[in-house]
Design a protein around this motif. Sequence first.
Motif, mmCIF file in Angstrom:
data_model
loop_
_atom_site.group_PDB
_atom_site.id
_atom_site.type_symbol
_atom_site.label_atom_id
_atom_site.label_comp_id
_atom_site.label_asym_id
_atom_site.label_seq_id
_atom_site.Cartn_x
_atom_site.Cartn_y
_atom_site.Cartn_z
ATOM 1 N N UNK A 1 0.827 -1.206 0.000
ATOM 2 C CA UNK A 1 0.000 0.000 0.000
ATOM 3 C C UNK A 1 0.863 1.258 0.000
ATOM 4 N N UNK A 2 0.251 2.344 -0.406
ATOM 5 C CA UNK A 2 0.884 3.653 -0.420
ATOM 6 C C UNK A 2 0.107 4.584 0.503
ATOM 7 N N UNK A 3 0.813 5.328 1.348
ATOM 8 C CA UNK A 3 0.180 6.321 2.211
ATOM 9 C C UNK A 3 0.050 7.627 1.443
ATOM 10 N N UNK B 1 -4.518 8.561 4.106
ATOM 11 C CA UNK B 1 -5.206 7.300 3.810
ATOM 12 C C UNK B 1 -4.220 6.355 3.139
ATOM 13 N N UNK B 2 -4.579 5.085 3.119
ATOM 14 C CA UNK B 2 -3.753 4.072 2.455
ATOM 15 C C UNK B 2 -4.451 3.600 1.192
ATOM 16 N N UNK B 3 -3.648 3.431 0.117
ATOM 17 C CA UNK B 3 -4.177 2.976 -1.154
ATOM 18 C C UNK B 3 -3.286 1.878 -1.712
ATOM 19 N N UNK B 4 -3.826 1.138 -2.663
ATOM 20 C CA UNK B 4 -3.061 0.078 -3.305
ATOM 21 C C UNK B 4 -1.842 0.654 -4.017
ATOM 22 N N UNK B 5 -0.720 -0.026 -3.899
ATOM 23 C CA UNK B 5 0.507 0.429 -4.525
ATOM 24 C C UNK B 5 0.322 0.526 -6.041
ATOM 25 N N UNK C 1 -7.382 17.038 -2.976
ATOM 26 C CA UNK C 1 -6.139 17.334 -3.696
ATOM 27 C C UNK C 1 -4.941 16.804 -2.928
ATOM 28 N N UNK C 2 -4.091 16.024 -3.602
ATOM 29 C CA UNK C 2 -2.801 15.637 -3.042
ATOM 30 C C UNK C 2 -1.829 16.772 -3.346
ATOM 31 N N UNK C 3 -1.352 17.486 -2.324
ATOM 32 C CA UNK C 3 -0.432 18.589 -2.589
ATOM 33 C C UNK C 3 0.986 18.063 -2.831
ATOM 34 N N UNK D 1 -0.526 15.732 -6.571
ATOM 35 C CA UNK D 1 0.881 15.956 -6.299
ATOM 36 C C UNK D 1 1.601 14.767 -5.693
ATOM 37 N N UNK D 2 2.698 15.048 -4.996
ATOM 38 C CA UNK D 2 3.651 14.008 -4.605
ATOM 39 C C UNK D 2 3.755 13.772 -3.103
ATOM 40 N N UNK D 3 2.836 14.290 -2.300
ATOM 41 C CA UNK D 3 2.863 13.993 -0.868
ATOM 42 C C UNK D 3 2.199 12.639 -0.624
ATOM 43 N N UNK D 4 2.889 11.595 -1.028
ATOM 44 C CA UNK D 4 2.455 10.214 -0.851
ATOM 45 C C UNK D 4 3.707 9.344 -0.822
#
Length: 344
Positions: A4-6, A19-23, A62-64, A127-130
Amino acid sequence: MSSTSTVCRIHAALDLRLSDETLPVPGPHEVRLRLGAGGICGSDLHYWQHGRVGAFVIREPLIPGHEASGIVDATGPGVTRVVPGQRVAINPSHACGRCDYCRAGRLNLCRNMFFLGSASVFPHAQGMFRSHFLMGEAQLTPVEEAEVSLGEIACAEPLSIGLHAVDRAGPLLSRTVLVMGGGTIGCMSVLAARLAGAARVIVADVADRPLQSAREVGADETLRVDQIAPADLADLADVSIEAAGNAAALASCFAATRRGGRIVQVGTLPPEVTLPLNQVMARELDFVGAFRANHEFDWAVQAIRTRRVDVRPLISAQLPLAQADEAFHLAADRGRSTKVQLVG
């Protein structure tokens, strides 16, 4: 390895959630990256504090994050520029390459720009905050120098903004430059002006900590502009760079710039700001804008790789992605921070 990806998202003003999502799985010419370091910039803070940046309003979560470095985690078919384990700088600007502005070499003005971490388009440019994310290999520049940290590499994007501002300022060799605002972009403009051969760089702000940061990156002189009379600014600089996004700072630029000089607008101003256009006319001032960056991103990566510029004094804190809310609060406090980064 985690499957998973945070992910960090802004849902509305002051509503930031993890949140967590599938890689994600990379497709052709795509690269999956692990977050190295990601700087929280002024636009990220505006989205978090107000749900908008100027005319760009959050209409979906939005993912910042648009200033980041990464570590190659996996590559898709056809990728040749990078291999797993490499550290990379990431250019957040995805110009179309086909419109009239792109064909004229002004990619930062692309009619179809896809700029990461922005609500300028809908659906938004996430964006890239993950912890993990996909990126086209064309956006990546490998950095082989082991002594250059992931935090430094993440500063390539804000440094490119300072370099573009200085490029728009014209020749600076032997000239005096005033930078209004000692935040990250102001300090990056100091570094860029130094590279361009400015004889004297002055930074003005209304707080002490930003001025200290400016001195650490090479400002010759700093001013508490709130403690001096406007008349004391007269004829102070050949070129002024407004990097504060503040009406009073812009007024100080007009007061300080010599006749025949140039003012470069980098900060995002409130819509109600008025301009003293009669001064532009009577004093033959050039007033130009500087928006994002173009080829300067590559210049910034090279300058950081060789340490021709040293951005390390500007990195005031690094917090794990799991502490994103704390990091945003810290980044909003100019009395405690310059550049706060999230790290993977």
